[in-house]
Scaffold this motif. Structure first.
Motif, PDB file in Angstrom:
ATOM      1  N   PRO A 235      23.800  51.590  -3.696  1.00 43.98           N
ATOM      2  CA  PRO A 235      24.968  51.586  -4.561  1.00 43.98           C
ATOM      3  C   PRO A 235      25.697  50.245  -4.598  1.00 43.98           C
ATOM      4  N   ASP A 236      26.186  49.952  -5.783  1.00 45.12           N
ATOM      5  CA  ASP A 236      26.940  48.743  -6.039  1.00 45.12           C
ATOM      6  C   ASP A 236      28.305  49.236  -6.521  1.00 45.12           C
ATOM      7  N   VAL A 237      29.386  48.729  -5.938  1.00 47.25           N
ATOM      8  CA  VAL A 237      30.684  49.349  -6.195  1.00 47.25           C
ATOM      9  C   VAL A 237      31.691  48.358  -6.766  1.00 47.25           C
ATOM     10  N   THR A 238      32.358  48.786  -7.846  1.00 48.64           N
ATOM     11  CA  THR A 238      33.481  48.009  -8.381  1.00 48.64           C
ATOM     12  C   THR A 238      34.684  48.940  -8.500  1.00 48.64           C
TER      13      THR A 238
ATOM     14  N   GLN B 169      25.029  63.143 -14.044  1.00 50.98           N
ATOM     15  CA  GLN B 169      24.264  64.285 -13.565  1.00 50.98           C
ATOM     16  C   GLN B 169      24.706  65.520 -14.320  1.00 50.98           C
ATOM     17  N   TYR B 170      23.811  66.503 -14.362  1.00 50.93           N
ATOM     18  CA  TYR B 170      24.221  67.840 -14.770  1.00 50.93           C
ATOM     19  C   TYR B 170      23.847  68.766 -13.631  1.00 50.93           C
ATOM     20  N   ASN B 171      24.803  69.109 -12.815  1.00 54.75           N
ATOM     21  CA  ASN B 171      24.531  69.877 -11.603  1.00 54.75           C
ATOM     22  C   ASN B 171      23.407  69.212 -10.822  1.00 54.75           C
ATOM     23  N   THR B 172      22.275  69.906 -10.631  1.00 56.96           N
ATOM     24  CA  THR B 172      21.207  69.311  -9.819  1.00 56.96           C
ATOM     25  C   THR B 172      20.305  68.409 -10.641  1.00 56.96           C
ATOM     26  N   THR B 173      20.530  68.324 -11.948  1.00 56.25           N
ATOM     27  CA  THR B 173      19.744  67.420 -12.789  1.00 56.25           C
ATOM     28  C   THR B 173      20.416  66.054 -12.777  1.00 56.25           C
ATOM     29  N   ILE B 174      19.706  65.061 -12.286  1.00 56.40           N
ATOM     30  CA  ILE B 174      20.282  63.721 -12.178  1.00 56.40           C
ATOM     31  C   ILE B 174      19.771  62.905 -13.365  1.00 56.40           C
ATOM     32  N   TYR B 175      20.696  62.457 -14.212  1.00 59.63           N
ATOM     33  CA  TYR B 175      20.293  61.664 -15.375  1.00 59.63           C
ATOM     34  C   TYR B 175      20.099  60.201 -15.015  1.00 59.63           C
ATOM     35  N   GLY B 176      20.883  59.734 -14.081  1.00 58.69           N
ATOM     36  CA  GLY B 176      20.846  58.325 -13.705  1.00 58.69           C
ATOM     37  C   GLY B 176      21.639  58.153 -12.424  1.00 58.69           C
ATOM     38  N   LEU B 177      21.701  56.921 -11.916  1.00 59.64           N
ATOM     39  CA  LEU B 177      22.296  56.718 -10.596  1.00 59.64           C
ATOM     40  C   LEU B 177      23.686  56.095 -10.664  1.00 59.64           C
ATOM     41  N   ASP B 178      24.319  56.145 -11.853  1.00 60.79           N
ATOM     42  CA  ASP B 178      25.640  55.535 -11.984  1.00 60.79           C
ATOM     43  C   ASP B 178      26.738  56.603 -12.101  1.00 60.79           C
ATOM     44  N   ASP B 179      27.922  56.214 -11.667  1.00 54.09           N
ATOM     45  CA  ASP B 179      29.117  57.037 -11.884  1.00 54.09           C
ATOM     46  C   ASP B 179      30.139  56.058 -12.459  1.00 54.09           C
ATOM     47  N   ARG B 180      29.935  55.753 -13.754  1.00 51.26           N
ATOM     48  CA  ARG B 180      30.602  54.619 -14.380  1.00 51.26           C
ATOM     49  C   ARG B 180      32.115  54.617 -14.170  1.00 51.26           C
TER      50      ARG B 180
ATOM     51  N   THR C 249      33.187  76.268  12.237  1.00 50.17           N
ATOM     52  CA  THR C 249      33.977  76.978  13.251  1.00 50.17           C
ATOM     53  C   THR C 249      33.126  77.624  14.339  1.00 50.17           C
ATOM     54  N   ASP C 250      31.846  77.887  14.055  1.00 52.93           N
ATOM     55  CA  ASP C 250      31.021  78.506  15.097  1.00 52.93           C
ATOM     56  C   ASP C 250      30.389  77.461  16.017  1.00 52.93           C
ATOM     57  N   GLY C 251      30.815  76.192  15.859  1.00 54.23           N
ATOM     58  CA  GLY C 251      30.306  75.150  16.747  1.00 54.23           C
ATOM     59  C   GLY C 251      29.042  74.471  16.237  1.00 54.23           C
ATOM     60  N   THR C 252      28.436  74.992  15.160  1.00 57.28           N
ATOM     61  CA  THR C 252      27.221  74.349  14.650  1.00 57.28           C
ATOM     62  C   THR C 252      27.599  73.096  13.862  1.00 57.28           C
ATOM     63  N   GLU C 253      26.652  72.156  13.824  1.00 56.77           N
ATOM     64  CA  GLU C 253      26.865  70.916  13.080  1.00 56.77           C
ATOM     65  C   GLU C 253      25.766  70.734  12.047  1.00 56.77           C
ATOM     66  N   ARG C 254      26.138  70.088  10.972  1.00 57.41           N
ATOM     67  CA  ARG C 254      25.190  69.789   9.898  1.00 57.41           C
ATOM     68  C   ARG C 254      25.328  68.320   9.551  1.00 57.41           C
ATOM     69  N   ARG C 255      24.221  67.691   9.187  1.00 57.02           N
ATOM     70  CA  ARG C 255      24.254  66.239   9.064  1.00 57.02           C
ATOM     71  C   ARG C 255      23.610  65.781   7.762  1.00 57.02           C
ATOM     72  N   ALA C 256      24.262  64.818   7.112  1.00 55.18           N
ATOM     73  CA  ALA C 256      23.664  64.153   5.957  1.00 55.18           C
ATOM     74  C   ALA C 256      23.733  62.652   6.242  1.00 55.18           C
ATOM     75  N   ASP C 257      22.591  62.009   6.244  1.00 55.83           N
ATOM     76  CA  ASP C 257      22.503  60.646   6.763  1.00 55.83           C
ATOM     77  C   ASP C 257      22.686  59.577   5.703  1.00 55.83           C
ATOM     78  N   GLY C 258      23.233  58.446   6.140  1.00 54.37           N
ATOM     79  CA  GLY C 258      23.143  57.208   5.372  1.00 54.37           C
ATOM     80  C   GLY C 258      23.977  57.151   4.108  1.00 54.37           C
ATOM     81  N   PHE C 259      25.290  57.289   4.224  1.00 51.26           N
ATOM     82  CA  PHE C 259      26.168  57.191   3.054  1.00 51.26           C
ATOM     83  C   PHE C 259      26.943  55.870   3.093  1.00 51.26           C
ATOM     84  N   ARG C 260      27.016  55.202   1.957  1.00 47.09           N
ATOM     85  CA  ARG C 260      27.800  53.982   1.870  1.00 47.09           C
ATOM     86  C   ARG C 260      29.276  54.366   1.748  1.00 47.09           C
ATOM     87  N   VAL C 261      30.097  53.795   2.591  1.00 45.45           N
ATOM     88  CA  VAL C 261      31.523  54.088   2.567  1.00 45.45           C
ATOM     89  C   VAL C 261      32.174  53.304   1.419  1.00 45.45           C
ATOM     90  N   VAL C 262      32.919  54.011   0.573  1.00 50.18           N
ATOM     91  CA  VAL C 262      33.628  53.379  -0.536  1.00 50.18           C
ATOM     92  C   VAL C 262      35.125  53.629  -0.346  1.00 50.18           C
TER      93      VAL C 262
END
Ligand code: MGD
Ligand code: MGD
Ligand code: MO
Length: 762
Positions: A15-18, A652-663, A699-712
């Motif tokens: 991602p490239d961010v402005t 995007q349209y829900n799970t359909t990704i049209y492109g990689l921008d969020d203008r 709340t039940d103590g379980t953890e879930r992970r999604a890796d590698g996000f660019r902080v904006v």
């Protein structure tokens, strides 16, 4: 539990961010539309297709459920509608050769974007037990495979029939008929993840689970409050309606954690002022609320209205129930709590109050920002309290406006796609077809996943959609799917649900909205219902993507014949041949559809009755509109954690990704981004451009992970973060749902951010 981005994918996420933008549409949107459309369809097909969108003789846009205005422009579509059309009318094809070259194990490593970009499905495909390749299968054999599995079940309740929201009224009606003829109410749909909370709240309070305004009401409103909705991306044609209301003197209040560009300023591409000029400023007051603070905001507002004595007493006395109890509770609202929950200042709420007291008629519009919270139903009930206090329901220019997502999601529910059907609907079905439909409630989305996980459901059949990617708790859902004996998807495009399968799997390719539908009885059209209860026809005009495609209606009818053999109750073959016969049946079963075949042939269609809107009558149990007094809730946030909302990008349209921008949000070329308030990010030691893993804590103590996000670093309130769905669905616990509606609470997930090395060497 960890989910990495699929490896082996040619698409780089860098991602490239402005800075975020402050207006939507205008010339860039037109340019973007044409570029995207021509990449998929070529120049000629682009022109032919886009001119047919939402015209009275054309097809209904497969994008959102926003209604068509009475006076239509030559080009009655928007940038994102055009993308939805291009995605369907693409010239790219997925053929049997493609499947021969790509084993399922390979496809499972690809991103959803890559899968969708391969083009339209062309032939029924079958994945045998233990096989790694889909192979072509004749339609008749495909139906026999499903019928065999269904007949082998010890109970029809071991089958689940999911629906996404693009399915036409005709196909949806027959599909629910098929499930109930088989003997189950297991009819979960995308609505369970979407506006179910609206339906639950509205049914209890006003007696009808749908919005009570027409377009004309928006134009006539003095005040429009848009809460928890991003129309610039998700319902772009709504901006034209807001502009028109504005020009007639309406004020607009936006309640949102994010300053969404489309609500700031709209540059209407239909006129010169918008195309090249400054456009129209839309929002008069922006309340940058904390995630989940809306119930507290509306309760505080209601307290102020009650204390000001500014209520509509005659309306309250004649039409409502529960006012005294509610007013007493509202008077005790705790201001400290309100300010904590909303993150707003008292002065901002006072400004809103002044605007409300100034307005004779008020409309409240909302979408997923209100429905996808644990306390979504009480939040929407509080919105209803707010409108009831000043009689803002059942008169011109006023009312509730839940803005639906999928283009026919509201129609599908009207047609009986519901796991908890009303007894009156089942009675009408029984009378019309002469068999006894099951009465016990069926499974919704979350319960269906549990049933598959636990082995109590064995066959999963989907009419459209992308269940695996759209559902919460991706890893849990994927393993639940793999537990099924058979998974079947009626689809237009390849998606993740085709590659995370049961022991056996089928892909049944179908016609889209844009395509001609020819049956034994001649050329057919279908019908849809928009977000405001208007029903109209949709005529496809393009040659189908492949000669092997069947319409959704034909698929249901043929499956029924394979499953039931000769059926004395339902003449499936005749219904397949002529959709007028389906509409005749609907006209006798579903209220408001009498004379369906005649009325739907009027240009523009017809409006379904809505008792609160039409006659100020409320078909609730007590015959009144109900004030409700729920305790004020808002999400708890442990120290050092953030509350994450999962939302849509512009491409995007829900799970359909049209492109990689969020203008509009200034994000380009990537989707694995997390938007964080700069002060929070600093406190967490996360500079803009650093990378972090998102770790969901439950709340039940379980953890879930999604890796590698660019902080904006992004203008979102303290404590609140945002990242795109479906990538972050892995973080949403299956059990984290809204009370009553059971909708996944995907707008409030507690996460911590763990800093990591940058990915892709960036
Ligand atoms: N182009 C395009 N169009 C679409 C879709 C699409 O994916 N792409 N999806 C379709 C579907 S199925 C649907 S349901 C709709 C979805 O339409 P939206 O509901 O607009 O979609 P989201 O992206 O989920 O955006 C939620 C909005 O609510 C805000 N929000 C989040 N949490 C809160 C909160 O607690 N309070 C308040 N006040 N605001 C909050 C977010 O900042 C964001 O602006 O769009 C439909 N139309
Ligand atoms: N974390 C998180 N999760 C969410 C949400 C969120 O905001 N956050 N939003 C939720 C919401 S609001 C919704 S509505 C759901 C969406 O859930 P779904 O409706 O299940 O998902 P879609 O991505 O819209 O489905 C896309 C697929 O539909 C198929 N398709 C397209 N057109 C047609 C057609 O005409 N006929 C048929 N048969 N198939 C077709 C294509 O194969 C395409 O791959 O996701 C929900 N999930
Ligand atoms: Mo939705």
């Amino acid at each position: 539990m960890a989910a990495k981005p699929p490896a082996g994918d040619p698409v780089q996420d860098a991602p490239d961010v402005t800075a975020p933008q402050h207006s939507a549409a205008g010339l860039p949107a037109v340019a973007h539309t044409l570029k995207m459309a021509q990449q998929q369809m070529g120049v000629r097909r682009t022109a032919l297709t886009l001119l047919k969108v939402n015209q009275k003789d054309g097809f209904d846009c497969p994008g959102c459920a926003w209604p068509e205005p009475e006076h239509r422009h030559k080009a009655e579509f928007c940038e994102n509608g055009a993308k939805a059309v291009a995605e369907e009318a693409t010239l790219r094809r997925v053929t049997p050769d493609f499947f021969a070259g790509h084993p399922v194990s390979d496809l499972a490593r690809r991103s959803g974007y890559w899968l969708g970009q391969q083009g339209r499905l062309t032939q029924p495909m079958y994945l045998a037990e233990g096989a790694d390749h889909y192979v072509p299968v004749p339609w008749e054999r495909a139906f026999d495979i499903v019928a065999e599995e269904l007949r082998a079940l010890t109970s029809p309740d071991q089958a689940v029939f999911y629906t996404s929201g693009r399915t036409s009224n005709e196909a949806a009606f027959l599909y629910q008929l098929f499930a109930r003829r088989l003997g189950t109410n297991n009819l979960p749909d995308c609505s369970n993840m979407c506006h179910e909370s609206s339906g639950s709240a509205l049914t209890e309070t006003i007696g009808v689970g749908k919005g009570s305004v027409l377009l004309e009401d928006l134009y006539r409103a003095d005040l429009i409050i848009v809460a928890g909705q991003n129309p610039g991306t998700n319902h772009p044609r709504m901006l034209s309606a807001l502009e028109k209301a504005k020009q007639r003197g309406a004020k607009i209040v936006t309640v949102n954690p994010l300053p969404e560009a489309g609500l700031e300023r709209f540059k209407n591409p239909q006129n010169a002022r918008g195309l090249a000029g400054p456009g129209t400023a839309l929002t008069d007051l922006f309340l940058q609320i904390r995630l989940g603070g809306d119930q507290a905001l509306f309760r505080a507002l209601n307290r102020l209205i009650v204390e000001a004595g500014a209520v509509d007493r005659p309306f309250i006395d004649e039409h409502t129930h529960g006012y005294e109890d509610f007013a007493a509770a509202a008077r005790t609202t705790d201001w400290d709590e309100v300010l904590r929950a909303t993150g707003l200042e008292r002065a901002e709420i006072d400004r809103l109050l002044a605007m409300v007291l100034d307005a004779k008629s008020v409309v409240v519009c909302w979408a997923m920002g209100l429905t996808q919270h644990k306390h979504a139903v009480p939040t929407i009930k509080e919105v209803v309290n707010f409108l009831l206090l000043r009689g803002n329901i059942g008169r011109p220019g006023a009312g509730v406006c839940p803005v639906r997502g999928h283009s026919n999601v509201q129609g599908d529910r009207t047609m009986g796609i519901f796991e908890r059907p009303a007894p009156a609907f089942l009675d009408a079905l029984e009378k019309e077809f002469g068999f006894a439909p099951p009465r016990e409630h069926g499974l919704d989305v979350v319960r269906a996943i549990r049933a598959l996980r636990d082995g109590t459901a064995k066959v999963f059949f989907a009419m459209g959609g992308n269940f695996v990617a759209a559902s919460p708790d991706t890893l849990v859902t994927e393993s639940a799917m793999r537990n099924a004996a058979l998974t079947v998807h009626v689809s237009t495009k390849l998606n993740r649900s085709h590659v995370i399968t049961g022991s056996r799997a089928l892909i049944l390719p179908t016609l889209g909205r844009t395509e001609k539908d020819i049956q034994a009885g001649g050329e057919q059209f279908v019908t849809v219902e928009d977000s405001m209860g208007m029903v109209h026809a949709s005529h496809g005009s393009l040659r189908p993507a492949s000669p092997h495609l069947l319409s959704e209606t034909a698929i249901v009818c043929r499956l029924a014949r394979a499953t039931f053999g000769h059926d004395t109750a339902v003449p499936w073959a005749a219904l397949e041949a002529d959709y007028d016969l389906v509409r005749d049946r609907i006209s006798r079963v579903v209220p408001g559809f009498d004379g369906f075949n005649t009325k739907v042939r009027h240009p523009g269609g017809f409006t379904l009755p809505h008792a609160p809107r039409d006659t100020r009558t409320f078909p609730t149990a007590n015959g009144k509109a109900n004030f409700t007094t729920s305790p004020v809730e808002y999400p708890a946030l442990p120290e050092g954690r953030l509350l994450l909302q999962t939302l849509r990008s512009h491409d995007q349209y829900n799970t359909t990704i049209y492109g990689l921008d969020d203008r509009y949000r200034g994000i380009k070329g990537g989707r694995r981004v997390v938007m964080v308030n700069p002060a929070d990010a600093d406190a967490l030691g996360l500079p803009d451009g650093s990378y972090a893993d998102l770790v969901g804590e439950w709340t039940d103590g379980t953890e879930r992970r999604a890796d590698g996000f660019r902080v904006v670093h992004y203008p979102t309130p303290r404590g609140c973060a945002a990242a795109y769905y479906p990538e972050t669905n892995v973080l949403v616990p299956l059990d984290h749902t809204a009370d009553t509606s059971n909708t996944p609470a995907s707008k409030s997930v507690v996460v911590r951010l763990e800093r990591t090395a940058p990915v892709h060497g960036s």
